[in-house]
Design an enzyme around this catalytic site. Structure first.
Site, PDB file in Angstrom:
ATOM      1  N   CYS A 107      14.628   2.893  -0.778  1.00 60.60           N
ATOM      2  CA  CYS A 107      14.108   2.723   0.588  1.00 60.60           C
ATOM      3  C   CYS A 107      14.806   3.611   1.619  1.00 60.60           C
ATOM      4  O   CYS A 107      14.311   3.771   2.732  1.00 60.60           O
ATOM      5  CB  CYS A 107      14.193   1.264   1.004  1.00 60.60           C
ATOM      6  SG  CYS A 107      13.276   0.193  -0.106  1.00 60.60           S
ATOM      7  N   HIS A 238      14.226   0.437   8.731  1.00 63.59           N
ATOM      8  CA  HIS A 238      13.421   0.287   7.517  1.00 63.59           C
ATOM      9  C   HIS A 238      12.713  -1.066   7.582  1.00 63.59           C
ATOM     10  O   HIS A 238      13.320  -2.080   7.926  1.00 63.59           O
ATOM     11  CB  HIS A 238      14.341   0.366   6.301  1.00 63.59           C
ATOM     12  CG  HIS A 238      13.692  -0.089   5.038  1.00 63.59           C
ATOM     13  ND1 HIS A 238      12.459   0.366   4.633  1.00 63.59           N
ATOM     14  CD2 HIS A 238      14.099  -0.976   4.084  1.00 63.59           C
ATOM     15  CE1 HIS A 238      12.143  -0.211   3.485  1.00 63.59           C
ATOM     16  NE2 HIS A 238      13.112  -1.033   3.137  1.00 63.59           N
ATOM     17  N   ASN A 268       6.506  -3.726   2.870  1.00 62.97           N
ATOM     18  CA  ASN A 268       7.656  -2.831   2.680  1.00 62.97           C
ATOM     19  C   ASN A 268       7.201  -1.645   1.823  1.00 62.97           C
ATOM     20  O   ASN A 268       6.947  -1.809   0.640  1.00 62.97           O
ATOM     21  CB  ASN A 268       8.773  -3.628   1.991  1.00 62.97           C
ATOM     22  CG  ASN A 268      10.012  -2.806   1.690  1.00 62.97           C
ATOM     23  OD1 ASN A 268       9.997  -1.587   1.774  1.00 62.97           O
ATOM     24  ND2 ASN A 268      11.077  -3.490   1.329  1.00 62.97           N
TER      25      ASN A 268
END
Ligand code: UT7
Length: 321
Positions: A107, A238, A268
């Protein structure tokens, strides 16, 4: 300096209610525990390279450039383990025999790729670099694992960096990257055996680590710029879980109105999450030229990273596949 943004989402919308038909969960649980209402999944005929190519093309259009000197792809869900995907994207975009390679930081991938691109420019290897972050987590999710199946989604974002003056808006004023490999098992895909191989995540532990690492990394770039947290106009974390975004903003003392939470409709999207959140924030007017902006991410590895910049006058081009 940053000169254009692109993004691409798959057309397939999967709502919480649809997921709850096959996974032991509920719309209420997912919305209240993660802030997610829906995510996008690619269809069988679309893969991560298609999303990456479309997002990359959109960023070039936004930057009004027909070519760049290098391409860096951030992905943790490559179509195949090797070769890297970046050369194929460069070829599909007609960019010629430029240097092209992948970085894998889960990520945090977009920030790792962005700093790699900035390094190529400072080293004189390139005048301009296309950074693409693309993921298809739907391809590695265990449909029986409710902790991961509800969070992750597919998508791609991209940015063009070009050589500029250090005091121009869009210049990367500070960057921070880090890792802790002693906790690599907290989010991983087992090498072989069993079905899948599927993504495995220890959600609670990752949750705590994410808040701690993102907050500390953000503070480092804020200080490196000589800013205080009150000076930050927009924090773009994020998008792992809306509760993580809120906790980080609270810990840094940055008001929710100055923090981007764009997880509700896409979930996500791992490395793609920051460029997608930037596009959403530009679209809503939350992010405007002149804003002192902090980007910050956390992911498997463990890895984390942050960047600070004054937001430039740039375009963002979006498409769906
Ligand atoms: O992208 C970078 C890396 N990823 C992240 O940063 C994600 C970080 N982690 C998280 O976002 C959260 O930990 C999750 C969303 C994964 C889980 O939420 P949580 O609030 O931490 O839940 P939990 O794992 O502590 O579980 C609480 C309860 C458990 O039930 P019991 O044991 O209390 O009866 C779980 O079994 O919630 C249950 N649960 C669910 N229930 C309905 C866990 N997932 C679900 C679900 N639907 N999808």
């Amino acid at each position: 300096m940053l000169t254009g943004l692109g993004s691409c989402l798959p057309l397939g919308v999967v709502s919480n209610a649809e997921l709850a038909l096959t996974v032991d969960t509920s719309d209420e649980w997912v919305r209240t525990r993660t802030g997610i209402s829906a995510r996008r999944h690619v269809s069988e005929s679309v893969d991560v390279m298609d999303l990456a190519t479309a997002a990359g093309r959109n960023a070039l259009i936004a930057a009004e450039l027909a070519s760049v000197d290098a391409l860096v792809l951030a992905t943790s869900t490559p179509r195949r383990p090797c070769p890297a995907g970046a050369p194929e994207i460069a070829s599909r975009l007609g960019l010629g025999p430029i240097p092209a390679f992948d970085v894998m930081a889960m990520c945090s991938g977009f920030l790792y790729a962005l700093s790699t691109a900035a390094g190529l420019i400072s080293a004189g290897v390139a005048q301009s670099v296309l950074v693409v972050a693309a993921e298809t987590y739907s391809r590695i999710l265990n449909p029986d694992d409710r902790a991961t199946a509800v969070i992750f989604g597919d998508g791609a974002g991209a940015a063009v960096l070009r050589r500029g003056e250090p005091d121009e808006p869009g210049a990367l004023l500070a960057m921070d990257l880090g890792s802790d490999g002693s906790r690599s098992d907290l989010i991983h895909v087992p090498g072989s055996g069993g079905e899948g191989p599927y993504l495995v995540m220890e959600g609670r532990k990752v949750y705590r680590q994410a808040i701690e690492k993102i907050s500390a990394s953000s503070m480092r770039v804020i200080k490196d710029c000589g800013w205080a947290t009150e000076d930050v106009d927009l924090l773009v974390p994020h998008q792992a879980n809306a509760r993580i975004v809120q906790a980080v903003a609270q810990r840094l003392g940055i008001a929710e109105e100055r923090t981007v939470c764009a997880i509700a409709e896409v979930g996500n999207t791992a490395a793609a999450s920051i460029p997608l959140a930037l596009s959403t924030a530009m679209g809503s007017g939350a992010l405007a030229p002149g804003h002192r902006t902090v980007l910050t991410a956390f992911g498997g590895g463990l890895t984390w990273g942050s960047a600070a910049l004054i937001w430039p006058r740039v375009r963002s081009v979006h498409s769906e596949l």
